[in-house]
Write a protein that holds these residues in place. Structure first.
Motif, PDB file in Angstrom:
ATOM      1  N   ILE A 190     -57.324  61.416  -3.799  1.00 50.20           N
ATOM      2  CA  ILE A 190     -57.933  62.567  -3.124  1.00 50.20           C
ATOM      3  C   ILE A 190     -57.487  63.869  -3.784  1.00 50.20           C
ATOM      4  CG2 ILE A 190     -57.960  63.883  -0.963  1.00 50.20           C
ATOM      5  CD1 ILE A 190     -57.904  61.109   0.484  1.00 50.20           C
ATOM      6  N   ARG A 191     -56.190  63.985  -4.070  1.00 51.34           N
ATOM      7  CA  ARG A 191     -55.697  65.199  -4.731  1.00 51.34           C
ATOM      8  C   ARG A 191     -56.366  65.370  -6.098  1.00 51.34           C
ATOM      9  NH1 ARG A 191     -52.192  69.281  -4.048  1.00 51.34           N
ATOM     10  NH2 ARG A 191     -51.641  70.304  -5.980  1.00 51.34           N
ATOM     11  N   GLN A 192     -56.496  64.270  -6.848  1.00 47.69           N
ATOM     12  CA  GLN A 192     -57.138  64.361  -8.158  1.00 47.69           C
ATOM     13  C   GLN A 192     -58.589  64.820  -8.030  1.00 47.69           C
ATOM     14  OE1 GLN A 192     -54.010  64.058 -10.284  1.00 47.69           O
ATOM     15  NE2 GLN A 192     -55.963  64.162 -11.298  1.00 47.69           N
ATOM     16  N   LEU A 193     -59.293  64.312  -7.033  1.00 46.16           N
ATOM     17  CA  LEU A 193     -60.678  64.734  -6.812  1.00 46.16           C
ATOM     18  C   LEU A 193     -60.755  66.229  -6.494  1.00 46.16           C
ATOM     19  CD1 LEU A 193     -61.877  61.672  -4.737  1.00 46.16           C
ATOM     20  CD2 LEU A 193     -62.738  62.334  -6.993  1.00 46.16           C
ATOM     21  N   LYS A 194     -59.811  66.701  -5.699  1.00 42.28           N
ATOM     22  CA  LYS A 194     -59.771  68.131  -5.371  1.00 42.28           C
ATOM     23  C   LYS A 194     -59.489  68.971  -6.623  1.00 42.28           C
ATOM     24  CE  LYS A 194     -58.292  67.838  -0.563  1.00 42.28           C
ATOM     25  NZ  LYS A 194     -57.225  68.230   0.367  1.00 42.28           N
ATOM     26  N   GLU A 195     -58.599  68.472  -7.486  1.00 44.51           N
ATOM     27  CA  GLU A 195     -58.318  69.190  -8.727  1.00 44.51           C
ATOM     28  C   GLU A 195     -59.564  69.238  -9.609  1.00 44.51           C
ATOM     29  OE1 GLU A 195     -54.859  67.527 -10.617  1.00 44.51           O
ATOM     30  OE2 GLU A 195     -53.570  68.021  -8.904  1.00 44.51           O
ATOM     31  N   ASP A 196     -60.308  68.123  -9.672  1.00 44.19           N
ATOM     32  CA  ASP A 196     -61.569  68.103 -10.428  1.00 44.19           C
ATOM     33  C   ASP A 196     -62.501  69.192  -9.921  1.00 44.19           C
ATOM     34  OD1 ASP A 196     -60.595  65.826 -11.657  1.00 44.19           O
ATOM     35  OD2 ASP A 196     -62.069  64.463 -10.748  1.00 44.19           O
ATOM     36  N   PHE A 197     -62.648  69.232  -8.604  1.00 44.46           N
ATOM     37  CA  PHE A 197     -63.576  70.196  -8.020  1.00 44.46           C
ATOM     38  C   PHE A 197     -63.104  71.623  -8.273  1.00 44.46           C
ATOM     39  CE2 PHE A 197     -65.531  72.598  -4.501  1.00 44.46           C
ATOM     40  CZ  PHE A 197     -66.854  72.356  -4.804  1.00 44.46           C
ATOM     41  N   ALA A 198     -61.805  71.868  -8.143  1.00 48.81           N
ATOM     42  CA  ALA A 198     -61.268  73.213  -8.397  1.00 48.81           C
ATOM     43  C   ALA A 198     -61.543  73.624  -9.846  1.00 48.81           C
ATOM     44  CB  ALA A 198     -59.769  73.252  -8.101  1.00 48.81           C
ATOM     45  N   PHE A 199     -61.354  72.704 -10.787  1.00 48.05           N
ATOM     46  CA  PHE A 199     -61.637  72.994 -12.196  1.00 48.05           C
ATOM     47  C   PHE A 199     -63.122  73.283 -12.379  1.00 48.05           C
ATOM     48  CE2 PHE A 199     -59.313  72.274 -16.313  1.00 48.05           C
ATOM     49  CZ  PHE A 199     -60.282  72.840 -17.137  1.00 48.05           C
ATOM     50  N   TYR A 200     -63.960  72.453 -11.767  1.00 44.43           N
ATOM     51  CA  TYR A 200     -65.415  72.620 -11.866  1.00 44.43           C
ATOM     52  C   TYR A 200     -65.850  73.978 -11.334  1.00 44.43           C
ATOM     53  CZ  TYR A 200     -70.369  71.967 -11.016  1.00 44.43           C
ATOM     54  OH  TYR A 200     -71.720  72.132 -10.994  1.00 44.43           O
ATOM     55  N   VAL A 201     -65.339  74.359 -10.175  1.00 43.62           N
ATOM     56  CA  VAL A 201     -65.714  75.631  -9.564  1.00 43.62           C
ATOM     57  C   VAL A 201     -65.245  76.790 -10.440  1.00 43.62           C
ATOM     58  CG1 VAL A 201     -65.284  77.172  -7.600  1.00 43.62           C
ATOM     59  CG2 VAL A 201     -65.839  74.770  -7.209  1.00 43.62           C
ATOM     60  N   ALA A 202     -64.025  76.713 -10.947  1.00 43.49           N
ATOM     61  CA  ALA A 202     -63.495  77.789 -11.796  1.00 43.49           C
ATOM     62  C   ALA A 202     -64.301  77.883 -13.092  1.00 43.49           C
ATOM     63  CB  ALA A 202     -62.027  77.535 -12.108  1.00 43.49           C
ATOM     64  N   ARG A 203     -64.677  76.736 -13.643  1.00 47.93           N
ATOM     65  CA  ARG A 203     -65.424  76.709 -14.900  1.00 47.93           C
ATOM     66  C   ARG A 203     -66.847  77.239 -14.730  1.00 47.93           C
ATOM     67  NH1 ARG A 203     -67.020  71.218 -17.995  1.00 47.93           N
ATOM     68  NH2 ARG A 203     -68.614  71.247 -16.381  1.00 47.93           N
ATOM     69  N   SER A 204     -67.452  76.898 -13.601  1.00 51.77           N
ATOM     70  CA  SER A 204     -68.843  77.310 -13.389  1.00 51.77           C
ATOM     71  C   SER A 204     -68.936  78.739 -12.870  1.00 51.77           C
ATOM     72  CB  SER A 204     -69.534  76.355 -12.416  1.00 51.77           C
ATOM     73  OG  SER A 204     -68.977  76.475 -11.115  1.00 51.77           O
ATOM     74  N   GLY A 205     -67.806  79.288 -12.429  1.00 56.23           N
ATOM     75  CA  GLY A 205     -67.809  80.666 -11.928  1.00 56.23           C
ATOM     76  C   GLY A 205     -68.417  80.812 -10.562  1.00 56.23           C
ATOM     77  N   GLY A 206     -68.755  79.687  -9.911  1.00 52.19           N
ATOM     78  CA  GLY A 206     -69.362  79.740  -8.583  1.00 52.19           C
ATOM     79  C   GLY A 206     -68.327  79.686  -7.485  1.00 52.19           C
ATOM     80  N   GLY A 207     -68.786  79.922  -6.289  1.00 55.42           N
ATOM     81  CA  GLY A 207     -67.913  79.802  -5.115  1.00 55.42           C
ATOM     82  C   GLY A 207     -67.828  78.364  -4.687  1.00 55.42           C
ATOM     83  N   GLU A 208     -66.916  78.082  -3.761  1.00 56.01           N
ATOM     84  CA  GLU A 208     -66.778  76.719  -3.258  1.00 56.01           C
ATOM     85  C   GLU A 208     -68.002  76.335  -2.452  1.00 56.01           C
ATOM     86  OE1 GLU A 208     -63.427  74.739  -1.531  1.00 56.01           O
ATOM     87  OE2 GLU A 208     -62.115  76.204  -2.466  1.00 56.01           O
ATOM     88  N   GLY A 209     -68.411  75.094  -2.584  1.00 60.54           N
ATOM     89  CA  GLY A 209     -69.572  74.601  -1.851  1.00 60.54           C
ATOM     90  C   GLY A 209     -69.216  73.506  -0.919  1.00 60.54           C
TER      91      GLY A 209
END
Length: 144
Positions: A125-144
């Motif tokens: 679960i933590r790894q999945l959250k890290e993936d999403f945090a990286f994705y959001v930071a990379r895409s420049g979007g807000g959390e969805g």
């Protein structure tokens, strides 16, 4: 922990590091009004959870009411605070998650004890959250 939401909120307010009068000011309520709305013995007072709960939780920096509600629904509350990617590239972050998934599935297939499998699940679960945090930071979007 008290089981009714009004008592949980009252405990949260009383146990906050901030004085109750400061909390009342922060949520835009007179002290006496706030205390009446939180009084579990006053059945006629209305708390107005939809307008007051989030500001109260923010003023007290507490998630106690959410934990109470989650427990009543046989769920748990998980924080996203402090979730930051620990790999330099998105690809490496995804590979960490793949390995965590393999470890989790292997633990179940090997019939390891539930507490061991549970720890593997939390790592995944933590790894999945890290993936999403990286994705959001990379895409420049807000959390969805």
């Amino acid at each position: 922990m008290p089981s009714d939401i009004r008592s949980v909120i009252l405990d949260m307010v009383r146990n906050s590091d901030r004085p109750v009068k400061d909390i009342a000011d922060a949520v835009g309520k007179p002290y006496s009004t706030l205390m009446r709305e939180l009084d579990p013995g006053d059945a006629r007072a209305k708390l107005g959870v939809e307008l007051l709960l989030l500001p109260l939780m923010q003023a007290c920096d507490s998630t106690a009411p959410l934990r109470c509600l989650a427990e009543a629904l046989d769920c748990r509350l998980v924080s996203n605070r402090g979730i930051t990617p620990d790999k330099p590239t998105f690809h490496e972050e995804l590979l960490d998650t793949y390995q965590a998934l393999v470890d989790y599935h292997r633990a179940m297939l090997e019939g390891l004890p539930p507490d061991v499998v549970g720890k593997k699940r939390e790592t995944l679960i933590r790894q999945l959250k890290e993936d999403f945090a990286f994705y959001v930071a990379r895409s420049g979007g807000g959390e969805g």
